[in-house]
Design a protein around this motif. Structure first.
Motif, mmCIF file in Angstrom:
data_model
loop_
_atom_site.group_PDB
_atom_site.id
_atom_site.type_symbol
_atom_site.label_atom_id
_atom_site.label_comp_id
_atom_site.label_asym_id
_atom_site.label_seq_id
_atom_site.Cartn_x
_atom_site.Cartn_y
_atom_site.Cartn_z
ATOM 1 N N UNK A 197 -71.039 -74.935 28.836
ATOM 2 C CA UNK A 197 -71.719 -75.544 27.692
ATOM 3 C C UNK A 197 -73.237 -75.519 27.809
ATOM 4 N N UNK A 198 -73.764 -74.917 28.859
ATOM 5 C CA UNK A 198 -75.223 -74.890 29.034
ATOM 6 C C UNK A 198 -75.914 -74.217 27.861
ATOM 7 N N UNK A 199 -75.345 -73.119 27.387
ATOM 8 C CA UNK A 199 -75.956 -72.418 26.268
ATOM 9 C C UNK A 199 -76.004 -73.264 25.015
ATOM 10 N N UNK A 200 -74.970 -74.058 24.806
ATOM 11 C CA UNK A 200 -74.919 -74.938 23.635
ATOM 12 C C UNK A 200 -75.980 -76.025 23.750
ATOM 13 N N UNK A 241 -67.704 -82.228 26.791
ATOM 14 C CA UNK A 241 -68.266 -80.928 26.403
ATOM 15 C C UNK A 241 -69.315 -81.013 25.304
ATOM 16 N N UNK A 242 -69.318 -82.129 24.572
ATOM 17 C CA UNK A 242 -70.336 -82.348 23.532
ATOM 18 C C UNK A 242 -70.943 -83.728 23.746
ATOM 19 N N UNK A 243 -71.871 -83.821 24.680
ATOM 20 C CA UNK A 243 -72.388 -85.118 25.072
ATOM 21 C C UNK A 243 -73.743 -85.470 24.499
ATOM 22 N N UNK A 244 -74.307 -84.574 23.696
ATOM 23 C CA UNK A 244 -75.649 -84.806 23.151
ATOM 24 C C UNK A 244 -75.782 -84.083 21.822
ATOM 25 N N UNK A 245 -76.466 -84.703 20.871
ATOM 26 C CA UNK A 245 -76.740 -84.045 19.595
ATOM 27 C C UNK A 245 -78.175 -84.293 19.185
ATOM 28 N N UNK A 246 -78.963 -83.220 19.128
ATOM 29 C CA UNK A 246 -80.338 -83.343 18.674
ATOM 30 C C UNK A 246 -80.407 -83.777 17.220
#
Length: 245
Positions: A71-74, A182-187
C-alpha cells in the motif's frame, strides 16, 4: 490554476484519455503536472507541454517507513498531493484513472468540493481524531476523484499539530502502521473536514454522479475506449477506471 495528477505505471495508458477530458471540461488551466514513481515513457504523454516529475523530484519523504509495502504507492500519492511544491498555491488534483464527461466549475473565490459516493471508513477518522482532534464534521464523505486544494489550509492543518511537514508525515505514518489497516489515512477526508470546521463557507458542496468500474489488472486501450464511448453521454459527471493490482 495548475492541475496535479499523481499516476503509476498501471494507469499510464489512461493518461491521454484523462488529459483530453480535463482540457475539454476545465477552464483556466496553467500547467498540467504529472508525478509518478518512475519516468513516464514519452509514448504515454498527451503532449510535450505537460510537466513530469518522479516522486523524489516532488517530495523527499521516506515512504519506506510505511510497513505495508503493498500500500506504499497508495499512501505516497496522498502525501504528494498535500505536500508537493511543484504547483501554484491553489491547485486542482485529478486522479489519473478518471474521465471527465461534463464541464466542471473550478473557482478560486468560491471553490467546490465535488462529492461522489458516500463512504465511512473508520480508520480515516481515528487518525484525524488522534492527530488533529477532528471528527467527521460534514455528513458526507470527501473521498473523490477530484479536489481543489489551498496550500494555506494545508499549512494550517500542520500548524494545528504544532510540527513541520516532516514531523507531520512521521506522525501519520506512526498511526498508519499502528492501525495496520490497508486504508489507514485519507488526505481528502482530512482536508475536507478540517476546511469545513475551521473555514466555514469557504467552499461550496456539490454532489456529482460517478460511474466506477474496477479491474484486478491493467485496462487495455480497447477497454478504455469502449468504456468511455459507451458511458460518456449517459448523464455521468465522471467515469473511473480503477486497476486494483
Amino acid at each position: 490554476m495548475d492541475i496535479l495528477i499523481t499516476t503509476a505505471p498501471k494507469d499510464f495508458n489512461k493518461l491521454k484519455f484523462n488529459y483530453e477530458s480535463i482540457v475539454r471540461n476545465i477552464e483556466g488551466i496553467d500547467e498540467v503536472i504529472y508525478v509518478s514513481p518512475v519516468v513516464i515513457p514519452s509514448e504515454y504523454l498527451p503532449n510535450n507541454d505537460v510537466l513530469c516529475f518522479t516522486d523524489n523530484g516532488a517530495l523527499d519523504f521516506d515512504f519506506f517507513l510505511i510497513n505495508d509495502a503493498k500500500r506504499r504507492g497508495w499512501y505516497r500519492q496522498q502525501f504528494i498531493k498535500l505536500f508537493q511544491e511543484l504547483t501554484l498555491s491553489n491547485y486542482l488534483v485529478v486522479d489519473s484513472d478518471v474521465f471527465i464527461c461534463k464541464p466542471l466549475e473550478v473557482s478560486d473565490t468560491r471553490p467546490i468540493f465535488y462529492l461522489g459516493k458516500d463512504q465511512l471508513h473508520q480508520p480515516y477518522f481515528n487518525l484525524m481524531k488522534d492527530l488533529v482532534n477532528l471528527d467527521r464534521v460534514y455528513p458526507h464523505s470527501f473521498i473523490s476523484e477530484i479536489m481543489y486544494f489551498k496550500k494555506d489550509i494545508i499549512d494550517e492543518i500542520v500548524s494545528y499539530v504544532g510540527v513541520d511537514d516532516y514531523a507531520f508525515f512521521y506522525k501519520c505514518v506512526s498511526y498508519i502502521n499502528e492501525a495496520n489497516d490497508p486504508s489507514g489515512f485519507s488526505e481528502y477526508e482530512l482536508y475536507g473536514n478540517f476546511t469545513t470546521k475551521y473555514f466555514p463557507g469557504l467552499y461550496q458542496y456539490k454532489h456529482i454522479k460517478v460511474l466506477s468500474k474496477a479491474l484486478k489488472r491493467k485496462w487495455t486501450n480497447e477497454e478504455i475506449q469502449q468504456y468511455i464511448t459507451s458511458n460518456k453521454d449517459q448523464g455521468f459527471d465522471l467515469l473511473t477506471m480503477h486497476s486494483w493490482i
